[in-house]
Design an enzyme around this catalytic site. Structure first.
Site, PDB file in Angstrom:
ATOM      1  N   SER A 225       0.837  -1.109   0.011  1.00  0.00           N
ATOM      2  CA  SER A 225       0.066   0.089  -0.055  1.00  0.00           C
ATOM      3  C   SER A 225       0.949   1.136   0.065  1.00  0.00           C
ATOM      4  CB  SER A 225      -1.358  -0.087   1.089  1.00  0.00           C
ATOM      5  OG  SER A 225       0.051   0.255   2.351  1.00  0.00           O
ATOM      6  N   ASP A 226       0.441   2.307  -0.477  1.00  0.00           N
ATOM      7  CA  ASP A 226       0.986   3.704  -0.323  1.00  0.00           C
ATOM      8  C   ASP A 226       0.653   4.033   1.122  1.00  0.00           C
ATOM      9  OD1 ASP A 226       2.296   6.119  -0.546  1.00  0.00           O
ATOM     10  OD2 ASP A 226       0.981   6.564  -2.346  1.00  0.00           O
ATOM     11  N   TRP A 227       1.475   4.943   1.898  1.00  0.00           N
ATOM     12  CA  TRP A 227       1.335   5.086   3.165  1.00  0.00           C
ATOM     13  C   TRP A 227       0.101   5.461   3.682  1.00  0.00           C
ATOM     14  CZ3 TRP A 227       5.320   2.792   1.458  1.00  0.00           C
ATOM     15  CH2 TRP A 227       6.263   2.343   1.849  1.00  0.00           C
TER      16      TRP A 227
ATOM     17  N   ALA B 238      -2.749   4.385   2.762  1.00  0.00           N
ATOM     18  CA  ALA B 238      -3.808   4.155   1.624  1.00  0.00           C
ATOM     19  C   ALA B 238      -4.790   2.866   1.853  1.00  0.00           C
ATOM     20  CB  ALA B 238      -3.008   3.886   0.296  1.00  0.00           C
TER      21      ALA B 238
END
Length: 990
Positions: free
Chosen positions: A381-383, A385
Site C-alpha cells: 500500500s501507499d502510506w 492508503a
C-alpha cells in the site's frame, strides 16, 4: 465469529470492531473490493448523481483553494528535515488529523445553523456500489519459470514460519518506529530479516551523501533508453549501499492526464509507450543492482486534490472513473511493461478507482495485476492508503505500509494483531496469508538479498541493515524514534554512496540533465553561445551579459524547506516524498561564471524576479545579452506553497516570471539585444505572454535537472554537447487547449468526488490531434544544433495479421502449496515478559478469548470461479502480445556540420471503420499513437539505419467485449516516422 460483526460485506471494511469517531465517519468508506466496484461499461459514465454545485460552493467557503502550508517542524542545518518528518504529512490547513476533524466539525456545524441540514450525512455518504465485477480469490504467485527457484526457496522458508512471523513480514512496524520510511518486522525463527523501504523515484529521501538525480520528467525528455537504465542502476546501487531493500520507485502513475497535476514530474510523460519504456529500463537498472523496485501508483491517481480521505476535509478520496479500454491502453500500459521487466513490487494508490479504493480493489489487484499481467511480486500500500482490513487482504494487498491503521502513529494497525486474529478465526484464509508472505519472501530471494556477503544481516546478528536514519541528522540517535523507547545507537554512519572519480554519479546526473534539456526556439542560431561572447554593443568593451531571475541563484539553499516544499532559488526538483536532500546544487549563475571567459565577458546578475524601477542603465539597457531564468513548481498533496496546493493552479510561470521576461525583453540593450529564456518546471508551461517578442531569440525548457543543474545547462548552451532533449509532453497555448480531461478538479463535486475520464484515450497530443488544435510545441519536439534527414522507410511484415493472440499458455511453474490448518491461537500470544513499545505494530494477540469461529460474510462473488484472462499467461500478459509483427526500418543522416543527436519516432494510425465483432461498436482510434523510438548520435555527414519492431500489442486495441487485445484484420495501418508527433516526413501502409 469475532470479525463477523453483522455488517453487510459492503460495509465490513475494517478488520476489527473498534469504533472510534473517525471509524464511524469511515464506515461506508471501507468498502474496498467487498463492493466489487469496477466501472467496465463505457456507457455508464453519466449516472444519476445529486447536483454537485453545492459541494463546490461549500468547499470554496470552507477550505479555499489558496491555503498556505503550515511549516511547523524544526529545520536543522539547511537540511529541511523536520524532527519528525512524515511521508504523507497532513496539509497546512489540517496539520494534524485531530485539528482537521475539529475544524471540519465546526464548519459543518456552522453550515447546519445556516442551512438546517444534518451534520453527519456527509460522513455516512458512501461511494457507489456495484460498479465492478468481483475478482476472487487472489491468484497465487509462483507461476512463471523465471521466478520458480525463488518461489521454491520462499516456500521452504514460509513453510517453517509461525503465523505471527507471516503477519510480521506483511505488516509495517509503524511510522518512524525504525530508521526507514517503511519497515517490516522480521521472521527471526527462519532467518528472514526486517526490510527497509525508502523513497523515492529520483534519489534516496532523507539520506545523506547520496545523489539527487534529475526527476522522471527530465529522464523522459532524454528519450535515451541507455541513460534510463544507467540511472536506475546507479540509483539501485546507492540504495543497496545505504542498506535499502526496497526502493519506492519508479513512478508511472500519475501518467500525466492533467498537465497541472502535482506529481506528474515524478513520472516520464503522458504517453504510455514513453512512460512504459522508461519505467522498464529504470526497473531493470535498479534490480540489476540487487534492490527491489516498486512500480507506483496503481492506478489513475492523476491529481493531488482529494487524493486521500480527510486530507481535504472530506470523508472519501476522489474516484477516478474510467472504462476498461482506457485503463488498458493508457494507464495500465506502463505497469504492464514494468511487470514484464520483472518488477518485484507494485504500490497501490490512495484514490478510488471506479469508486473502490485502489488498495482494496479486487478487480484491479487480483484480476488485472496478478492474473492478467502475471505479477509475481507483492503489492504494497501507499502510506495509509489501506482503508480496510479483511477486505484488502482478500482483494490482493500483500503488505501494508507503514503499518499504522487509519491515522499516523496511532499504533492501531488494520493488520498486525488484527490480521493474526482474522487468520485464527478464519475470516482471512490461511491460503491467502501464506501467499502474501510467500510473495514478499520470493521477491527477497529473486533479488538475491539472501546473499549475506552482499546483504549482511542487521544487528545484533550482523552489521547490515540501513546505515542512515530518516528521522535525525545526528550520528547517534534513537533506533525507534516513533516509540517511547529511548535507546540510542549509531544511526547515521554517513557513508558516501555517490561513487568516485569516473564512477561519480554526478557525472551521470549531469548527462541526464543535459540530454533532458529541450531547446524549443533558437532564432538566428544564437545558441550555442561563445565563451568569449560575440557581437558587442560597444567596441573595445567586454561582452556584457546580464542574468536575471531568482531561479538562476542559490536562494536560501536547496534544502531550505521540508521535502523541497517551496519555490525559492533555482528549481531542481518538485516537492513531496519523491524529493530528496540535495548533497549540492550547482546553480546556473555559478556554472555560467565558470564557463564564460571572464577576460572577455562581464556578467551582471540580478537574482530576483523584480527589476527595480530605478535600476541603473548598466543593469539592463547596456547589456549585449540577457538570460532570464523562470520556473513553475508543484508537488505532493501533504505540502503546499504560496497558494499552490500540490497541483498547480494554472500553467503560467510562477513568481511573476512572465512579467520578468517581458520587462527584460523590452529593456535589454534598449530592446535591441538578444534574450534567452530558461525555464525550469515540473511540466508544460504556457509561454504565450512573451514567446513571440522579437528580442526573445532562444527558449530552453530545462525541466527538473537535479544536483548538476547549472553544469548541465552550460554544457548545452555553450555547445559542449548537442541540444538533444525532446518534449515528453505537449506545450499548449493555454490550459483550456488540453480539453476538459486536462483540468484539475479544484473543488469537490460531491462528498465522494467523482472524476470521470470521459475523454478516454484523448489526452495530451492525442487530444490535440483529434480536435486539430495547434500547440505551441508538440509532443516529441526539440531542436538540435545540427540537422537530420529521414529516408528509405521500409516496413517488413514479420508475421501476418490475426485478430487474437495465441491462446493463453499454461503456467510453466507450479505455485507452492501449504497446509490450510489454522494453528492453535495460543501460539500467537505475546511471549512472556515481552516489552511492548508505544505505537509499534506487533503481530501478537493479547488473549485467545476473542478468537471465535463463525461464518464470515465474504464479499459478493467471492465463491464465483473466475476464468483466467485470455490476455494473461506470463509477466506483462500473454507472451504472444509481444511477438513482433512488423519491422520498421529507416535511414537517418546527419546533414549538418557537427555531431548531434536525433530521436527516431514511430507512430501508428489504425485502420478506419473498425467494428468490434463482440460488441458491434465502431472503434474510435487516436489520429496517431507513439509505438516506438530510438535515440541516435551521429557524426556530421554520417548515416545509420534504424530498426524498430512493432509487436502484436502495438497494433491492437483492447476489446471490452472479449476482454482481450484485438488486431484489426481489415483496412490499412499507416506507419509514420519522423522527429515529433507533427513532424513525420515518412509514412507507409500495411
Amino acid at each position: 465469529m469475532t470479525r463477523s460483526s453483522g455488517l453487510s460485506p459492503t460495509r465490513e471494511g475494517l478488520l476489527n470492531d473498534r469504533w472510534s469517531l473517525e471509524q464511524k465517519f469511515h464506515d461506508d468508506a471501507h468498502r474496498s473490493s467487498c463492493d466489487s466496484e469496477w466501472r467496465m461499461d463505457e456507457s455508464k459514465f453519466h449516472d444519476k448523481r445529486p447536483k454537485q454545485g453545492l459541494y463546490a460552493k461549500l468547499a470554496q467557503r470552507w477550505f479555499g483553494r489558496y491555503q498556505t502550508a503550515e511549516q511547523n517542524y524544526k529545520d536543522r542545518n539547511d537540511t529541511g528535515r523536520g524532527s519528525l518528518p512524515k511521508k504523507q504529512k497532513p496539509r497546512g490547513f489540517c496539520s494534524r488529523y485531530k485539528i482537521c476533524f475539529i475544524t471540519t466539525g465546526v464548519l459543518l456545524a456552522l453550515f447546519l445553523i445556516t442551512s438546517g441540514s444534518g451534520v453527519f450525512w456527509v460522513y455516512k455518504t458512501a461511494p457507489k456500489d456495484g460498479l465492478s465485477p468481483p475478482w476472487y480469490p487472489s491468484p497465487h504467485g509462483g507461476t512463471v519459470k523465471s521466478w520458480e527457484e525463488s518461489y521454491k526457496k520462499a516456500a521452504a522458508m514460509v513453510q517453517k514460519m509461525t503465523l505471527v512471523e507471516k503477519v510480521n513480514v506483511t505488516t509495517g512496524t509503524g511510522w518512524s518506529q525504525d530508521l526507514c520510511v517503511g519497515n517490516t518486522g522480521p521472521a527471526n525463527g527462519v532467518g528472514f530479516p526486517p526490510l527497509c523501504l525508502q523513497d523515492g523515484p529520483l534519489g534516496l529521501r532523507f539520506a545523506d551523501h547520496s545523489t539527487a538525480f534529475p526527476a522522471g520528467v527530465t529522464v523522459g525528455a532524454t528519450w535515451n533508453k541507455d541513460l534510463m537504465y544507467r540511472r536506475g542502476k546507479a540509483h539501485g546501487l546507492e540504495a543497496k549501499l545505504k542498506g535499502v531493500n526496497i526502493l519506492l520507485g519508479p513512478a508511472m502513475g500519475p501518467l500525466g492526464r492533467m498537465p497541472a497535476g502535482g506529481r506528474n514530474w515524478e513520472g516520464f510523460g503522458p504517453d504510455p509507450v514513453l512512460q512504459g519504456a522508461a519505467a522498464s529500463e529504470v526497473i531493470k537498472g535498479i534490480q540489476d543492482s540487487g534492490v527491489i523496485a516498486t512500480a507506483k501508483h496503481l492506478l489513475a491517481n492523476e491529481q493531488e486534490h482529494f487524493r486521500q480521505p480527510f486530507e481535504w476535509g472530506l470523508p472519501h478520496a476522489v474516484s477516478s472513473n474510467l472504462d476498461d479500454r482506457t485503463l488498458h491502453e493508457l494507464y495500465l500500459w506502463p505497469f504492464a511493461e514494468s511487470v514484464r521487466a520483472g518488477v518485484a513490487s507494485v504500490m497501490c494508490s490512495y484514490n478510488q478507482v471506479n469508486n473502490s479504493y485502489g488498495c482494496g480493489n479486487s478487480k484491479l489487484m487480483n484480476g488485472i495485476l496478478k492474473d492478467e499481467l502475471g505479477f509475481q511480486g507483492f503489492v504494497q500500500s501507499d502510506w495509509l492508503a489501506q482503508r480496510s482490513g479483511v477486505a484488502s487482504a482478500l482483494a490482493g494487498l500483500d503488505m501494508t505500509m507503514p503499518g499504522d491503521g487509519l491515522l499516523w502513529l496511532d499504533g492501531k494497525s488494520l493488520w498486525g494483531p488484527r490480521l493474526t486474529e482474522a487468520a485464527l478465526n478464519g475470516s482471512v484464509p490461511m491460503e491467502r496469508l501464506n501467499d502474501m508472505a510467500t510473495r514478499v519472501v520470493a521477491a527477497w530471494y529473486q533479488l538475491k538479498q539472501d546473499n549475506q556477503t552482499q546483504w549482511p544481516p542487521p544487528p545484533p546478528k550482523g552489521k547490515g541493515g540501513p546505515n542512515f536514519s530518516s528521522f535525525t541528522d545526528d550520528r547517534i540517535g534513537l533506533i525507534h524514534p516513533g516509540s517511547d523507547d529511548k535507546t540510542k545507537a549509531e544511526v547515521n554512519k554517513f557513508i558516501d554512496v555517490q561513487g568516485k572519480n569516473k564512477h561519480f554519479h554526478g557525472l551521470l546526473a549531469k548527462q541526464i540533465a543535459s540530454e533532458g534539456t529541450v531547446l524549443v526556439k533558437n532564432e538566428g542560431g544564437i545558441l550555442p553561445l561563445s565563451k568569449k561572447g560575440s557581437r558587442k554593443r560597444d567596441a573595445g568593451a567586454k561582452y556584457r551579459v546580464a542574468i536575471f531571475g531568482e531561479d538562476a541563484g542559490p536562494g536560501d539553499g536547496p534544502n531550505a524547506c521540508p521535502d523541497r516544499s517551496c519555490n525559492q532559488g533555482t528549481l531542481g526538483s518538485g516537492w513531496g516524498s519523491g524529493a530528496v536532500e540535495f548533497p549540492y546544487l550547482v546553480t546556473p549563475l555559478k556554472a555560467f561564471q565558470s564557463s564564460f571567459d571572464m577576460d572577455s565577458v562581464e556578467i551582471t546578475p540580478l537574482l530576483s524576479n523584480d527589476i527595480p524601477v530605478k535600476a541603473p542603465s548598466s543593469l539592463l539597457q547596456d547589456q549585449d545579452l540577457c538570460i532570464v531564468f523562470v520556473n513553475s513548481d508543484a508537488g505532493e498533496g501533504f505540502e503546499s506553497w504560496n497558494g499552490v496546493r500540490a497541483d498547480r493552479n494554472d500553467l503560467f510561470l510562477q513568481k511573476s516570471g512572465d512579467k520578468l521576461v517581458q520587462k527584460v525583453a523590452r529593456g535589454c540593450g534598449k530592446g535591441k539585444s538578444d534574450v534567452i529564456v530558461v525555464v525550469h518546471a515540473v511540466g508544460p508551461v504556457v509561454l504565450e505572454r512573451w514567446i513571440d517578442l522579437p528580442s526573445v531569440k532562444a527558449v530552453v525548457l530545462a525541466n527538473l535537472p537535479g544536483e548538476e543543474s547549472g553544469n548541465a545547462l552550460a554544457d548545452v548552451l555553450f555547445g559542449d554537447v548537442d541540444a538533444s532533449g525532446r518534449l515528453p509532453y505537449t506545450v499548449g497555448k493555454s490550459l483550456s487547449d488540453y480539453g476538459p480531461g486536462g483540468q484539475i478538479m479544484y473543488y469537490p463535486n460531491g462528498v465522494v468526488p467523482q472524476q470521470d475520464f470521459t475523454e478516454r484515450l484523448y489526452i495530451d497530443y492525442r487530444h490535440y490531434d483529434k480536435h486539430d488544435i495547434t500547440p505551441r510545441y508538440e509532443f516529441g519536439f526539440g531542436l538540435s544544433y545540427t540537422t537530420f534527414e529521414f529516408s528509405n522507410l521500409t516496413v517488413t511484415e514479420k508475421k501476418p495479421r490475426s485478430a487474437l493472440p495465441a491462446p493463453r499458455p499454461d503456467s510453466h511453474a507450479t505455485p507452492p502449496t501449504y497446509s490450510a490448518d489454522i494453528p492453535d491461537p495460543s501460539t500467537a500470544l505475546f511471549p512472556p515478559n515481552f516489552r511492548k513499545l508505544k505505537n509499534r505494530i506487533y503481530p501478537y494477540i493479547t488473549s485467545t478469548s476473542d478468537i471465535k469461529h463463525g461464518q464470515y460474510p465474504y464479499p459478493k462473488g467471492y465463491d464465483q470461479i473466475q476464468p483466467p484472462s485470455p490476455a494473461g499467461g506470463a509477466e506483462g500478459g500473454n507472451p504472444d502480445l509481444y511477438t513482433p509483427h512488423l519491422s520498421v526500418t529507416v535511414s537517418l543522416k546527419n546533414t549538418g556540420n557537427r555531431k548531434g543527436n536525433q530521436v527516431v519516432q514511430v507512430y501508428v494510425s489504425f485502420p478506419n471503420g473498425v467494428v468490434d465483432a463482440s460488441t458491434g461498436d465502431t472503434i474510435d482510434f487516436p489520429v496517431r499513437q507513439l509505438r516506438g523510438f530510438e535515440k541516435l548520435e551521429l557524426e556530421a555527414g554520417k548515416s545509420q539505419d534504424v530498426e524498430i519492431q512493432l509487436t502484436r500489442k502495438d497494433l491492437s486495441y483492447w476489446s471490452r467485449g472479449l476482454g482481450n487485445w484485438v488486431m484489426p484484420i481489415e483496412g490499412k495501418f499507416t506507419l509514420s516516422v519522423g522527429a515529433s508527433s507533427r513532424d513525420l516526413p515518412l509514412s507507409a501502409q500495411w
